[in-house]
Scaffold this motif. Sequence first.
Motif, PDB file in Angstrom:
ATOM      1  N   ASN A 157       0.837  -1.205   0.000  1.00 24.71           N
ATOM      2  CA  ASN A 157       0.000   0.000   0.000  1.00 24.71           C
ATOM      3  C   ASN A 157       0.875   1.260   0.000  1.00 24.71           C
ATOM      4  OD1 ASN A 157      -2.324   1.550  -0.005  1.00 24.71           O
ATOM      5  ND2 ASN A 157      -2.642   1.410   2.213  1.00 24.71           N
ATOM      6  N   GLY A 158       1.892   1.245  -0.855  1.00 24.00           N
ATOM      7  CA  GLY A 158       2.850   2.346  -0.938  1.00 24.00           C
ATOM      8  C   GLY A 158       4.190   1.916  -0.376  1.00 24.00           C
ATOM      9  N   CYS A 169       7.569 -10.899  -2.989  1.00 21.08           N
ATOM     10  CA  CYS A 169       6.656 -10.328  -3.979  1.00 21.08           C
ATOM     11  C   CYS A 169       5.877  -9.185  -3.343  1.00 21.08           C
ATOM     12  CB  CYS A 169       5.678 -11.399  -4.471  1.00 21.08           C
ATOM     13  SG  CYS A 169       6.447 -12.769  -5.349  1.00 21.08           S
ATOM     14  N   LEU A 170       5.985  -7.997  -3.937  1.00 22.39           N
ATOM     15  CA  LEU A 170       5.299  -6.819  -3.411  1.00 22.39           C
ATOM     16  C   LEU A 170       4.222  -6.363  -4.383  1.00 22.39           C
ATOM     17  CD1 LEU A 170       8.277  -4.673  -2.054  1.00 22.39           C
ATOM     18  CD2 LEU A 170       6.988  -6.508  -0.904  1.00 22.39           C
ATOM     19  N   GLN A 171       3.112  -5.905  -3.816  1.00 22.11           N
ATOM     20  CA  GLN A 171       2.022  -5.358  -4.616  1.00 22.11           C
ATOM     21  C   GLN A 171       1.680  -3.943  -4.142  1.00 22.11           C
ATOM     22  OE1 GLN A 171       0.846  -8.345  -2.561  1.00 22.11           O
ATOM     23  NE2 GLN A 171       2.315  -9.422  -3.849  1.00 22.11           N
ATOM     24  N   ASP A 172       1.056  -3.190  -5.028  1.00 18.24           N
ATOM     25  CA  ASP A 172       0.609  -1.820  -4.755  1.00 18.24           C
ATOM     26  C   ASP A 172       1.781  -0.940  -4.310  1.00 18.24           C
ATOM     27  OD1 ASP A 172      -1.366   0.035  -4.968  1.00 18.24           O
ATOM     28  OD2 ASP A 172      -2.435  -0.522  -3.142  1.00 18.24           O
ATOM     29  N   VAL A 173       2.831  -0.961  -5.126  1.00 19.23           N
ATOM     30  CA  VAL A 173       4.057  -0.226  -4.822  1.00 19.23           C
ATOM     31  C   VAL A 173       3.822   1.286  -4.826  1.00 19.23           C
ATOM     32  CG1 VAL A 173       6.368   0.268  -5.717  1.00 19.23           C
ATOM     33  CG2 VAL A 173       5.545  -2.082  -5.627  1.00 19.23           C
ATOM     34  N   GLN A 174       2.989   1.757  -5.751  1.00 18.97           N
ATOM     35  CA  GLN A 174       2.614   3.182  -5.814  1.00 18.97           C
ATOM     36  C   GLN A 174       3.818   4.102  -5.987  1.00 18.97           C
ATOM     37  OE1 GLN A 174       0.029   4.288  -2.540  1.00 18.97           O
ATOM     38  NE2 GLN A 174      -1.179   2.410  -2.714  1.00 18.97           N
ATOM     39  N   ALA A 175       4.744   3.711  -6.843  1.00 17.84           N
ATOM     40  CA  ALA A 175       5.916   4.560  -7.083  1.00 17.84           C
ATOM     41  C   ALA A 175       6.582   4.148  -8.385  1.00 17.84           C
ATOM     42  CB  ALA A 175       6.912   4.451  -5.933  1.00 17.84           C
ATOM     43  N   ASP A 176       7.072   5.122  -9.100  1.00 22.11           N
ATOM     44  CA  ASP A 176       7.904   4.873 -10.273  1.00 22.11           C
ATOM     45  C   ASP A 176       9.281   4.423  -9.783  1.00 22.11           C
ATOM     46  OD1 ASP A 176       9.630   5.125 -12.479  1.00 22.11           O
ATOM     47  OD2 ASP A 176       8.468   6.762 -13.329  1.00 22.11           O
ATOM     48  N   ILE A 236       1.854   2.363 -16.266  1.00 20.82           N
ATOM     49  CA  ILE A 236       2.073   3.333 -17.341  1.00 20.82           C
ATOM     50  C   ILE A 236       1.120   4.508 -17.189  1.00 20.82           C
ATOM     51  CG2 ILE A 236       1.961   3.684 -19.846  1.00 20.82           C
ATOM     52  CD1 ILE A 236       2.678   0.724 -20.167  1.00 20.82           C
ATOM     53  N   GLU A 237      -0.113   4.218 -16.820  1.00 18.56           N
ATOM     54  CA  GLU A 237      -1.141   5.256 -16.752  1.00 18.56           C
ATOM     55  C   GLU A 237      -0.897   6.217 -15.601  1.00 18.56           C
ATOM     56  OE1 GLU A 237      -4.952   3.339 -16.727  1.00 18.56           O
ATOM     57  OE2 GLU A 237      -4.907   3.055 -18.904  1.00 18.56           O
ATOM     58  N   ASN A 238      -0.484   5.686 -14.446  1.00 12.03           N
ATOM     59  CA  ASN A 238      -0.227   6.536 -13.280  1.00 12.03           C
ATOM     60  C   ASN A 238       0.784   5.834 -12.377  1.00 12.03           C
ATOM     61  OD1 ASN A 238      -0.186   8.102 -10.984  1.00 12.03           O
ATOM     62  ND2 ASN A 238      -2.391   8.463 -10.959  1.00 12.03           N
ATOM     63  N   PRO A 239       2.063   6.247 -12.424  1.00 15.57           N
ATOM     64  CA  PRO A 239       3.105   5.573 -11.632  1.00 15.57           C
ATOM     65  C   PRO A 239       2.875   5.621 -10.131  1.00 15.57           C
ATOM     66  CG  PRO A 239       4.085   6.953 -13.337  1.00 15.57           C
ATOM     67  CD  PRO A 239       2.624   7.300 -13.289  1.00 15.57           C
ATOM     68  N   ASP A 240       2.005   6.522  -9.670  1.00 17.02           N
ATOM     69  CA  ASP A 240       1.731   6.615  -8.238  1.00 17.02           C
ATOM     70  C   ASP A 240       0.595   5.703  -7.798  1.00 17.02           C
ATOM     71  OD1 ASP A 240       3.733   8.503  -7.851  1.00 17.02           O
ATOM     72  OD2 ASP A 240       2.403  10.166  -8.364  1.00 17.02           O
ATOM     73  N   GLN A 241       0.135   4.862  -8.708  1.00 18.45           N
ATOM     74  CA  GLN A 241      -0.905   3.899  -8.372  1.00 18.45           C
ATOM     75  C   GLN A 241      -0.465   2.504  -8.800  1.00 18.45           C
ATOM     76  OE1 GLN A 241      -4.632   5.086 -10.098  1.00 18.45           O
ATOM     77  NE2 GLN A 241      -4.730   7.003  -8.957  1.00 18.45           N
ATOM     78  N   ALA A 242      -0.982   1.496  -8.101  1.00 20.50           N
ATOM     79  CA  ALA A 242      -0.707   0.089  -8.415  1.00 20.50           C
ATOM     80  C   ALA A 242       0.812  -0.153  -8.453  1.00 20.50           C
ATOM     81  CB  ALA A 242      -1.389  -0.316  -9.714  1.00 20.50           C
ATOM     82  N   GLY A 243       1.267  -0.982  -9.388  1.00 21.27           N
ATOM     83  CA  GLY A 243       2.685  -1.332  -9.468  1.00 21.27           C
ATOM     84  C   GLY A 243       3.027  -2.540  -8.621  1.00 21.27           C
TER      85      GLY A 243
END
Length: 258
Positions: free
Chosen positions: A9-10, A32-39, A61-68
């Motif tokens: 979650n970030g 394994c990490l999810q929801d990195v929320q960072a480029d 690609i759409e928003n580097p501050d979300q998902a990842g």
Amino acid sequence: MKVISLNVNGIRQAADRGFFEWMVRQNPDVVCLQDVQADERSLNDSVFFPPEFNTYFFDSIENPDQAGVAIYCKTMPKAIMTGMGFPECDFEGRFIQADFDKVSIGTFLTPHGSNHEDALQEHKYRFMEGFKNHLIKTRRKRREFIFCGTANVARSPIDVSSWFVNQRNSGFLPEERKWINEIFNEHEYIDAFRQVNKQDKQYTWWPDYERAWKLDEGGRLDYQITTPGLRNIIQGGSVYKGQRFSDHAPLIMEYDID
């Protein structure tokens, strides 16, 4: 092989809460990490890149501050694959996979969905359908797989608090439970944690407020999903609750894989 999965979650928030120091002490083989929320390019602090690990990110690609999503590996993988071939995954950085000699390990992030916005729930359903199709295709391959990540679905009543009321909420809707149980029943994938732990209230997520955490009112939304050939080499599984790194908890699984 020790495999840890966590929805951070970030990643910056998790780092501030001591996640990476804890991770290194755990001495895992793969994280394994999810929801990195960072480029990845914006992560300049060395804390995000422990020298013990090879590190791979797949940003939105759409928003580097979300998902990842991201994978940390002790052993350098033979190959890294990103995406699953459909927009809800590939444009939003929701899947990355590392291939090793005996197994491939991927991390996935299902969208949250919504009780109030139909478009968000439909977006979740499209990802779910694409992911299920990917799992079906994977069964045709001649190797074993572990898919670690946040499904944002609790599988059964023992996997969520106040289950009767939650049947009206995204994350425990009948359509969502049908989807995840089809993966385990019809397509014969293994819920690795449930293979070794049948207890109730084994939650991996709690609403981000203290009352839910203290009363243990949450849901098991995070999974390690394996191909059937790994069923008998799952050695142990636990949810780590000693520290809070995000509104999710680390899921730790042990496999008899060199």
